[in-house]
Design an enzyme around this catalytic site. Structure first.
Site, mmCIF file in Angstrom:
data_model
loop_
_atom_site.group_PDB
_atom_site.id
_atom_site.type_symbol
_atom_site.label_atom_id
_atom_site.label_comp_id
_atom_site.label_asym_id
_atom_site.label_seq_id
_atom_site.Cartn_x
_atom_site.Cartn_y
_atom_site.Cartn_z
ATOM 1 N N ASP A 172 -8.441 -14.932 -25.220
ATOM 2 C CA ASP A 172 -9.022 -14.388 -24.002
ATOM 3 C C ASP A 172 -9.895 -15.446 -23.321
ATOM 4 O OD1 ASP A 172 -9.664 -11.149 -23.231
ATOM 5 O OD2 ASP A 172 -10.906 -12.723 -22.323
ATOM 6 N N TYR B 75 -10.865 -8.138 -5.364
ATOM 7 C CA TYR B 75 -9.808 -8.981 -5.946
ATOM 8 C C TYR B 75 -9.662 -10.289 -5.168
ATOM 9 C CZ TYR B 75 -5.120 -10.754 -6.769
ATOM 10 O OH TYR B 75 -4.057 -11.579 -7.025
ATOM 11 N N PHE C 68 -2.511 -18.605 -14.715
ATOM 12 C CA PHE C 68 -2.072 -17.330 -14.134
ATOM 13 C C PHE C 68 -2.943 -16.161 -14.582
ATOM 14 C CE2 PHE C 68 1.755 -19.930 -14.370
ATOM 15 C CZ PHE C 68 2.354 -19.721 -13.143
ATOM 16 N N ARG D 172 5.479 -7.151 4.770
ATOM 17 C CA ARG D 172 5.063 -8.109 3.746
ATOM 18 C C ARG D 172 6.131 -9.191 3.590
ATOM 19 N NH1 ARG D 172 1.150 -5.868 4.581
ATOM 20 N NH2 ARG D 172 -0.354 -4.824 3.223
ATOM 21 N N ALA E 225 -5.257 -13.316 -15.059
ATOM 22 C CA ALA E 225 -6.223 -12.693 -14.145
ATOM 23 C C ALA E 225 -5.979 -11.196 -14.101
ATOM 24 C CB ALA E 225 -6.075 -13.271 -12.732
ATOM 25 N N THR F 118 -3.891 -16.327 -3.911
ATOM 26 C CA THR F 118 -3.226 -15.213 -3.239
ATOM 27 C C THR F 118 -3.530 -15.191 -1.741
ATOM 28 O OG1 THR F 118 -3.304 -12.805 -3.001
ATOM 29 C CG2 THR F 118 -5.202 -13.808 -4.019
ATOM 30 N N ASN G 244 4.025 -11.808 -1.531
ATOM 31 C CA ASN G 244 4.350 -10.727 -2.472
ATOM 32 C C ASN G 244 5.395 -11.170 -3.498
ATOM 33 O OD1 ASN G 244 2.950 -9.319 -0.255
ATOM 34 N ND2 ASN G 244 3.511 -7.508 -1.418
HETATM 35 N N1 UDP Z 1 3.609 0.526 -0.675
HETATM 36 C C1 UDP Z 1 4.066 1.791 -0.332
HETATM 37 N N2 UDP Z 1 4.269 2.703 -1.325
HETATM 38 C C2 UDP Z 1 4.033 2.420 -2.644
HETATM 39 C C3 UDP Z 1 3.578 1.119 -2.991
HETATM 40 C C4 UDP Z 1 3.379 0.196 -1.963
HETATM 41 O O1 UDP Z 1 4.277 2.092 0.838
HETATM 42 O O2 UDP Z 1 4.208 3.306 -3.491
HETATM 43 C C5 UDP Z 1 3.414 -0.479 0.383
HETATM 44 C C6 UDP Z 1 2.008 -1.054 0.439
HETATM 45 O O3 UDP Z 1 1.186 -0.279 1.279
HETATM 46 C C7 UDP Z 1 2.255 -2.455 0.984
HETATM 47 C C8 UDP Z 1 3.671 -2.799 0.519
HETATM 48 O O4 UDP Z 1 4.255 -1.555 0.112
HETATM 49 O O5 UDP Z 1 2.281 -2.442 2.384
HETATM 50 C C9 UDP Z 1 3.660 -3.726 -0.683
HETATM 51 O O6 UDP Z 1 2.765 -3.208 -1.641
HETATM 52 P P1 UDP Z 1 2.644 -3.814 -3.082
HETATM 53 O O7 UDP Z 1 1.674 -2.942 -3.838
HETATM 54 O O8 UDP Z 1 3.989 -3.998 -3.670
HETATM 55 O O9 UDP Z 1 2.028 -5.266 -2.858
HETATM 56 P P2 UDP Z 1 0.696 -5.724 -2.079
HETATM 57 O O10 UDP Z 1 1.117 -5.986 -0.666
HETATM 58 O O11 UDP Z 1 -0.311 -4.632 -2.195
HETATM 59 O O12 UDP Z 1 0.306 -6.963 -2.793
#
Ligand code: UDP
Length: 341
Positions: free
Chosen positions: A62, A152, A84, A232, A86, A128, A181
């Site tokens: 850890d 985060y 990586f 995204r 985190a 990120t 993403n």
């Molecule tokens: N999203 C959604 N429904 C879900 C999960 C995610 O509509 O059940 C949307 C979320 O609001 C974002 C996109 O999908 O706009 C990608 O989300 P994810 O959590 O995969 O990655 P993030 O962009 O948060 O890193």
């Protein structure tokens, strides 16, 4: 496979923290396949031992245990580190900001200190696009102000700061790779994404296709995008892995400091992802509109030009269809993730 065109790195092993996690384990396999000697440090809180080739040396440990870090450094004697490990959930970080700061910033500080003592020369960090906060304009370039809107994102920005200090203070050569993403799975589906609980769009959509969930909730239908749902920039994990290998080569060649976005430059809305998944899987995938998720910017799309020019990186498997095909192969073969590997 990404990375094959590069010659193996001759000097010193690479220590990969979080190497049993989603992006980390794909990077380990790409480096291993390219002939780079690697060792993994992971606390297995999220990672999976089965995500790694058996012959890769593995150390359970850890980042919050400096003595363990010293032991691992002495055992591995790494020349370079890929970091990586985190905590990665935006929502959790809002509920538990102190824990996120302790692990993501304090843990990085411990690791960098152990690296200094061990004489590590290069350090590639998983950062990120969440460090940018709400985009002033799209696509997002590396010079966009970094004003995170979640704990985060703040912890990742602070960890970038820890590395900048080390670069200035004792000459550590650093790469800050800001992912958009991460998505997809190893070609053929032998390895892939397995988070407990799962919160990411693509695995959730594919779990609906598998019949493990009834429907996918669409978070927000009146965002300022072409169809009202969030846009995204999805990038394949093996392409991310390839970018790490390229960054490592540059640092080992003497480049001092890299900050690069890793995205394709093309965005897809939530509805587009669901529609493409219907096409790839042949399943109906019911969906339902739901309230927007707090802290979700309408659009996050990378300006990926620097990664192309500086790293010579061009994503090869990051079309939405390819990402979904690879992820679908993984989910079909491993409906319970690594539990059934
Ligand atoms: N999203 C959604 N429904 C879900 C999960 C995610 O509509 O059940 C949307 C979320 O609001 C974002 C996109 O999908 O706009 C990608 O989300 P994810 O959590 O995969 O990655 P993030 O962009 O948060 O890193």
């Amino acid at each position: 496979m990404p990375g094959e065109s590069l010659t193996p790195i001759p000097q010193g092993p690479v220590l990969v923290t979080g190497g049993a996690g989603y992006v980390g384990s794909h990077a380990v396999r790409v480096l291993h396949a390219a002939g780079v000697p690697v060792a993994v440090l992971d606390n297995l809180s999220e990672g999976h031992r089965d995500a790694l080739p058996r012959e890769v040396p593995f150390f359970e440990g850890d980042l919050l245990e400096p003595e363990r870090l010293t032991e691992v450094m002495e055992a591995v004697r790494p020349r370079s580190i890929l970091h990586f490990a985190a905590l990665c959930y935006v929502g959790d970080s809002v509920r538990e900001p102190e824990r996120y700061h302790r692990v993501n910033v304090g843990g990085t500080r411990n690791l960098v200190e152990a690296a200094r003592v061990a004489g590590v020369q290069e350090f590639v960090f998983s950062s990120t696009c969440a460090t940018y906060g709400v985009p002033e304009a799209l696509p997002l370039g590396e010079d966009h102000p970094q004003r995170p809107i979640s704990p985060y994102g703040q912890t990742k920005l602070d960890a970038e700061g820890v590395l900048e200090e080390a670069a200035r203070g004792w000459g550590l050569r650093i790469a800050r790779l800001r992912y958009f993403n991460a998505a997809g799975a190893a070609p053929g589906g032998a390895h892939g994404e397995d988070h407990q609980p799962e919160t990411h769009l693509i695995p959730l959509v594919l779990q609906v296709a598998l019949g493990q969930r009834e429907r996918i909730l669409v978070f927000g239908a009146d965002h300022a995008t072409r169809d009202g749902t969030c846009e995204r920039d999805y990038v394949h994990v093996d392409d991310l892995a390839d970018a790490h290998l390229r960054a490592l080569h540059l640092l080992q060649g003497g480049t001092a400091d890299i900050a690069c976005n890793l995205g394709t430059g093309t965005g897809h809305t939530v509805r587009e992802v669901i529609e493409a998944a219907r096409f790839v899987t042949g399943h109906a995938i019911p969906s339902e509109d739901a309230p927007a998720r707090e802290g979700d910017p309408a659009g996050l799309v990378a300006d990926g030009r620097r990664a192309r020019s500086l790293l010579g990186w061009s994503p090869r498997r990051s079309s939405l269809e390819q990402i979904l095909e690879d992820a679908w192969a993984w989910h079909q073969a491993h409906p319970s993730g690594y539990g059934e590997a």
